[in-house]
Design a protein around this motif. Sequence first.
Motif, PDB file in Angstrom:
ATOM      1  N   ILE A   1      -2.407  -0.482   5.015  1.00 17.52           N
ATOM      2  CA  ILE A   1      -1.530  -0.359   3.850  1.00 17.52           C
ATOM      3  C   ILE A   1      -0.149   0.119   4.297  1.00 17.52           C
ATOM      4  N   SER A   2       0.907  -0.554   3.825  1.00 19.89           N
ATOM      5  CA  SER A   2       2.273  -0.084   4.071  1.00 19.89           C
ATOM      6  C   SER A   2       2.542   1.167   3.241  1.00 19.89           C
ATOM      7  N   LEU A   3       3.326   2.081   3.789  1.00 21.16           N
ATOM      8  CA  LEU A   3       3.703   3.277   3.040  1.00 21.16           C
ATOM      9  C   LEU A   3       5.196   3.518   3.226  1.00 21.16           C
ATOM     10  N   VAL A   4       5.867   3.840   2.126  1.00 17.78           N
ATOM     11  CA  VAL A   4       7.301   4.080   2.135  1.00 17.78           C
ATOM     12  C   VAL A   4       7.587   5.475   1.597  1.00 17.78           C
ATOM     13  N   VAL A   5       8.461   6.203   2.265  1.00 18.15           N
ATOM     14  CA  VAL A   5       9.025   7.441   1.720  1.00 18.15           C
ATOM     15  C   VAL A   5      10.447   7.115   1.297  1.00 18.15           C
ATOM     16  N   ALA A   6      10.751   7.286   0.006  1.00 15.14           N
ATOM     17  CA  ALA A   6      12.067   6.948  -0.527  1.00 15.14           C
ATOM     18  C   ALA A   6      12.538   8.043  -1.470  1.00 15.14           C
ATOM     19  N   ASN A   7      13.830   8.095  -1.679  1.00 15.69           N
ATOM     20  CA  ASN A   7      14.419   9.123  -2.539  1.00 15.69           C
ATOM     21  C   ASN A   7      14.165   8.787  -4.006  1.00 15.69           C
ATOM     22  N   GLY A   8      13.524   9.716  -4.711  1.00 15.81           N
ATOM     23  CA  GLY A   8      13.213   9.497  -6.116  1.00 15.81           C
ATOM     24  C   GLY A   8      14.053  10.311  -7.071  1.00 15.81           C
ATOM     25  N   THR A   9      15.048  11.027  -6.566  1.00 18.89           N
ATOM     26  CA  THR A   9      15.819  11.922  -7.439  1.00 18.89           C
ATOM     27  C   THR A   9      16.775  11.174  -8.353  1.00 18.89           C
ATOM     28  N   HIS A  10      17.133   9.961  -7.995  1.00 19.62           N
ATOM     29  CA  HIS A  10      18.099   9.189  -8.774  1.00 19.62           C
ATOM     30  C   HIS A  10      17.418   8.522  -9.981  1.00 19.62           C
ATOM     31  N   LEU A  11      18.222   8.174 -10.963  1.00 17.55           N
ATOM     32  CA  LEU A  11      17.716   7.360 -12.059  1.00 17.55           C
ATOM     33  C   LEU A  11      17.296   5.998 -11.512  1.00 17.55           C
ATOM     34  N   SER A  12      16.290   5.395 -12.137  1.00 22.45           N
ATOM     35  CA  SER A  12      15.779   4.080 -11.698  1.00 22.45           C
ATOM     36  C   SER A  12      15.511   4.080 -10.195  1.00 22.45           C
TER      37      SER A  12
END
Length: 373
Positions: free
Chosen positions: A237-248
Motif C-alpha cells: 500500500i502506498s502511504l503519503v504524509v501531507a500537510n492538512g492544515t490548509h483548507l481543502s
Amino acid sequence: MARAVPHELTASRRLVVKVGSALLVEDGAPRADWLATLAEDLATLRSGGTEIIVVSSGAIALGAAKLGMAKGGRGSLADAQAAASVGQVELARLWADNLGRHDLTAAQMLVTLGDLEDRRRYLNASATLQRLIEAGAVPVVNENDSVATEEIRFGDNDRLAARVAQAAGADAVILLSDVDGLYDRDPREDGAVRLERVEGVTPEIIAMADTSSTSGLGSGGMLAKLQAARIAERAGISLVVANGTHLSPLKRYRETGVGTVFVPQADASARKAWLAGRLAPAGVLTVDDGCAEALAKGASLLAAGLAEIEGEFSRGDLVAIFGPNGERLGQGLVEYSAAECRAILGLREEQQEAKLGYAPRAAVIHRDHMVQA
C-alpha cells in the motif's frame, strides 16, 4: 506546465484518509470551515470513482470540551475514556452532517487493537468494511478509546490507518499532518530538505523522525507515521504524509504534490503483511549469532539457536525475535508454548524428543510464519 496529479489520488481505487485531532479540533470546538472543505474534497474523490475510508481522531478532545475536563481529557485514563464516550457521539455527528451535505452516508466503526491483532476478528473487521463500501457508505473509523487501556490500544491513529487500509484492501493512505512531509532533519532547522519519495523505511529513515506531537492533542509525531508507512509498504500500500492544515487539503495535495510518498513493496503477501502489522507480541525470543545470521538469509528459527525466552505465550501466539545485541530481527507465530521453548532452548533436533516426550516440530517459528524487522 501544470504539475501532474499525484498517482496516489488518481490511481487509487480505494483510499484511506487519516485526520488528526489537531486538524479537526481547535480550542475544544470543531474547525467547521476546514472540515467542510475536506468533506467537499472527499465527495470530489468519490464522484471520480475512488472509494473512501476516513480514520478520524478527535473524540477525546471533543468530549473533554463538552464535559469541561482539564488537560483536554488526558489527565487520567478514566478521564480519557469518559471523554471519548461523549466525544464519539459528537465526532459521528460531525462526519454524518458534513458528508451528508454531499449525499454521502457516514458509518461509524470503532475498533480496538485486538480487533486487528486477532486473525479471526481482523477478517471480520475486513468483511464489515467491505460491506459498508459496497453499500455506498463512507466508513469513519476511530480507536474505541472509551474501553481501550494502554496495554490494548494502538495509541495513535497513524498506525491504525495503515492497519485499516490493509484490512480494507486499500491502495493508498494519506496521513494529513501539520508538516509538508518527512524532512532529513527538524524542518525548523536551516537547510532541512523534504524527502519526496521513500523506498523502504530503513533505520536511516527512522532516525530522521521527530517523536513529538506539538499540539498537545494528538499522540503521533513523525515516528508513528514512519511506523505506519512500514506497515503499509509491507502490505503493498502506498502511504503519503501531507500537510492538512490548509483548507481543502486533498485538493491542495492534488494540485501541488507537496508531501512524502512511501513506496509499497512489490512482493507483499497478505498473510505476511498481517503479521508485520501486528503490534502486540505475547513474548520475546532472543537468538544467538548463528541463528541471527541464518534468519537474515531466510531460514526458519530452530530451537538450537534460542538463547533466552521472555514472557508467557501459547502455541500460535505472536512473538518478537531479537538478536544477541538487542537488535529486533522480526516477529512470527510460534509453534511451541513458552514452557516448551524453555525446555528445548539450545537443543538440537535429536535432543528435543527426550525433553518434550514427543517428536519435535520442524521449527520454533517456520519461515512462512515470520517477517523480518
